[in-house]
Design a protein around this motif. Structure first.
Motif, PDB file in Angstrom:
ATOM      1  N   PRO A 203       0.809  -1.228   0.000  1.00 47.51           N
ATOM      2  CA  PRO A 203       0.000   0.000   0.000  1.00 47.51           C
ATOM      3  C   PRO A 203       0.840   1.276   0.000  1.00 47.51           C
ATOM      4  CG  PRO A 203      -0.106  -1.110   2.138  1.00 47.51           C
ATOM      5  CD  PRO A 203       0.546  -2.066   1.194  1.00 47.51           C
ATOM      6  N   TRP A 204       2.125   1.157   0.326  1.00 51.07           N
ATOM      7  CA  TRP A 204       2.994   2.336   0.339  1.00 51.07           C
ATOM      8  C   TRP A 204       3.053   2.990  -1.057  1.00 51.07           C
ATOM      9  CZ3 TRP A 204       7.356   3.060  -2.636  1.00 51.07           C
ATOM     10  CH2 TRP A 204       7.873   1.924  -3.283  1.00 51.07           C
ATOM     11  N   TYR A 205       2.819   2.189  -2.096  1.00 58.57           N
ATOM     12  CA  TYR A 205       2.870   2.685  -3.475  1.00 58.57           C
ATOM     13  C   TYR A 205       1.755   3.707  -3.727  1.00 58.57           C
ATOM     14  CZ  TYR A 205       2.280   2.480  -8.595  1.00 58.57           C
ATOM     15  OH  TYR A 205       2.126   2.794  -9.924  1.00 58.57           O
ATOM     16  N   ASN A 206       0.505   3.318  -3.437  1.00 57.06           N
ATOM     17  CA  ASN A 206      -0.606   4.257  -3.629  1.00 57.06           C
ATOM     18  C   ASN A 206      -0.520   5.423  -2.656  1.00 57.06           C
ATOM     19  OD1 ASN A 206      -1.916   2.997  -5.804  1.00 57.06           O
ATOM     20  ND2 ASN A 206      -2.961   1.557  -4.446  1.00 57.06           N
ATOM     21  N   HIS A 207      -0.033   5.153  -1.455  1.00 58.67           N
ATOM     22  CA  HIS A 207       0.187   6.232  -0.492  1.00 58.67           C
ATOM     23  C   HIS A 207       1.134   7.275  -1.076  1.00 58.67           C
ATOM     24  CE1 HIS A 207       1.639   8.418   3.023  1.00 58.67           C
ATOM     25  NE2 HIS A 207       2.848   7.937   2.807  1.00 58.67           N
ATOM     26  N   SER A 208       2.222   6.815  -1.700  1.00 54.46           N
ATOM     27  CA  SER A 208       3.207   7.732  -2.270  1.00 54.46           C
ATOM     28  C   SER A 208       2.596   8.588  -3.372  1.00 54.46           C
ATOM     29  CB  SER A 208       4.390   6.940  -2.836  1.00 54.46           C
ATOM     30  OG  SER A 208       5.069   6.239  -1.805  1.00 54.46           O
TER      31      SER A 208
ATOM     32  N   LYS B  79       0.168  13.899  -5.011  1.00 52.87           N
ATOM     33  CA  LYS B  79      -0.981  14.677  -5.475  1.00 52.87           C
ATOM     34  C   LYS B  79      -1.325  15.786  -4.473  1.00 52.87           C
ATOM     35  CE  LYS B  79      -3.198  10.965  -8.146  1.00 52.87           C
ATOM     36  NZ  LYS B  79      -4.365  10.034  -8.210  1.00 52.87           N
ATOM     37  N   ALA B  80      -1.322  15.441  -3.194  1.00 49.56           N
ATOM     38  CA  ALA B  80      -1.622  16.443  -2.162  1.00 49.56           C
ATOM     39  C   ALA B  80      -0.560  17.540  -2.159  1.00 49.56           C
ATOM     40  CB  ALA B  80      -1.702  15.772  -0.792  1.00 49.56           C
ATOM     41  N   THR B  81       0.688  17.131  -2.300  1.00 53.64           N
ATOM     42  CA  THR B  81       1.788  18.099  -2.335  1.00 53.64           C
ATOM     43  C   THR B  81       1.621  19.072  -3.493  1.00 53.64           C
ATOM     44  OG1 THR B  81       3.358  16.590  -1.277  1.00 53.64           O
ATOM     45  CG2 THR B  81       4.285  18.335  -2.646  1.00 53.64           C
TER      46      THR B  81
ATOM     47  N   ASP C 288       2.488  13.652   4.014  1.00 51.61           N
ATOM     48  CA  ASP C 288       2.678  12.260   4.423  1.00 51.61           C
ATOM     49  C   ASP C 288       1.606  11.856   5.429  1.00 51.61           C
ATOM     50  OD1 ASP C 288       4.028   9.737   4.584  1.00 51.61           O
ATOM     51  OD2 ASP C 288       4.979  10.400   6.444  1.00 51.61           O
ATOM     52  N   ALA C 289       1.113  12.842   6.187  1.00 45.64           N
ATOM     53  CA  ALA C 289       0.067  12.584   7.178  1.00 45.64           C
ATOM     54  C   ALA C 289      -1.320  12.970   6.677  1.00 45.64           C
ATOM     55  CB  ALA C 289       0.376  13.351   8.467  1.00 45.64           C
ATOM     56  N   LEU C 290      -1.421  13.391   5.428  1.00 45.10           N
ATOM     57  CA  LEU C 290      -2.717  13.766   4.854  1.00 45.10           C
ATOM     58  C   LEU C 290      -3.159  12.809   3.757  1.00 45.10           C
ATOM     59  CD1 LEU C 290      -2.345  17.645   4.488  1.00 45.10           C
ATOM     60  CD2 LEU C 290      -3.692  16.410   6.194  1.00 45.10           C
ATOM     61  N   ALA C 291      -2.388  11.747   3.540  1.00 44.89           N
ATOM     62  CA  ALA C 291      -2.717  10.823   2.460  1.00 44.89           C
ATOM     63  C   ALA C 291      -2.403   9.396   2.869  1.00 44.89           C
ATOM     64  CB  ALA C 291      -1.938  11.185   1.195  1.00 44.89           C
ATOM     65  N   ASP C 292      -3.339   8.496   2.569  1.00 48.67           N
ATOM     66  CA  ASP C 292      -3.091   7.078   2.756  1.00 48.67           C
ATOM     67  C   ASP C 292      -3.244   6.387   1.407  1.00 48.67           C
ATOM     68  OD1 ASP C 292      -5.837   6.930   2.350  1.00 48.67           O
ATOM     69  OD2 ASP C 292      -6.296   6.696   4.478  1.00 48.67           O
TER      70      ASP C 292
END
Length: 214
Positions: A24-29, A34-36, A146-150
């Motif tokens: 799941p780290w892949y989609n998190h990244s 995108k948020a950034t 990093d804390a706004l996206a999972d």
């Protein structure tokens, strides 16, 4: 300080790493990137000179150290630093470390499962943070995102932090670590005319109704 500016190249690296260690780290990244981008675009509207591609790529590769495998500690930050530095991108390498430490000049032992980190890694992580204690806007935005996206999309801080705590563990200083994310959020919102960061992230309200991963 050199960063990756080519999105196609950054994506190639991410795809390579995902094949090494799917998770799941892949989609998190991707969601962190995108948020950034959304936050950096807003900062640019408010007069801050930031490179959108630089920010997006650095966010996309912030967890690249995961290619070596899963760990509950900040070993992935060290592995990411070493990998990106070996490629010649020191700026990206530093963000692999700083995103794990939201508090400026915080006690590095605040990190979860610090006992799992080998001594030689601890020494270098301390040196990296000591040499980069003043976070610029790129570091701040990516650390917050990093804390706004999972893996599912955008989420509020409270839900993301609790989810990480449940999965990776907490310690006596976890509340101080979490406080750092809110301090960054407040600082960034002051730079965008006090607009809520959450208002920049589409469909973030859906995260309120989703189950917490644990």
């Amino acid at each position: 300080m050199k960063y990756i500016l080519d999105r196609a190249y950054a994506n190639e690296i991410l795809e390579w790493a995902y094949k090494k260690n799917p998770g799941p780290w892949y989609n998190h990244s991707i969601n962190v990137a995108k948020a950034t981008e959304l936050i950096v675009l807003e900062l640019r509207k408010c007069g801050h000179e930031l490179d959108v591609n630089l920010a997006y790529n650095a966010a996309l590769l912030h967890d690249i150290g995961r290619f070596k495998g899963f760990t509950k500690s900040v070993v992935h930050s060290y592995d990411g630093y070493m990998y990106m530095n070996d490629l010649g991108y020191l700026g990206n390498a530093i963000i692999c470390v700083t995103h794990s430490f939201p508090c400026k000049n915080e006690n590095i032992e605040n990190a979860a499962e610090w006992s799992l980190v080998p001594d030689y890694m601890k020494k270098q992580l301390v040196e990296i943070l000591d040499n980069n204690s003043e976070y610029d806007l790129y570091n701040q935005v990516i650390t917050l995102c990093d804390a706004l996206a999972d893996a599912e999309g955008f989420t509020i801080l409270e839900k993301r932090l609790v989810s990480v705590g449940l999965r990776h563990g907490t310690n006596f200083n976890t509340s101080l670590h979490w406080k750092g994310f809110y301090e960054i959020k407040n600082e960034l919102e002051a730079l965008i005319d006090k607009k809520s960061i959450y208002s920049l992230l589409p469909n973030i309200e859906k995260s309120i109704y989703a189950n917490i991963d644990y």
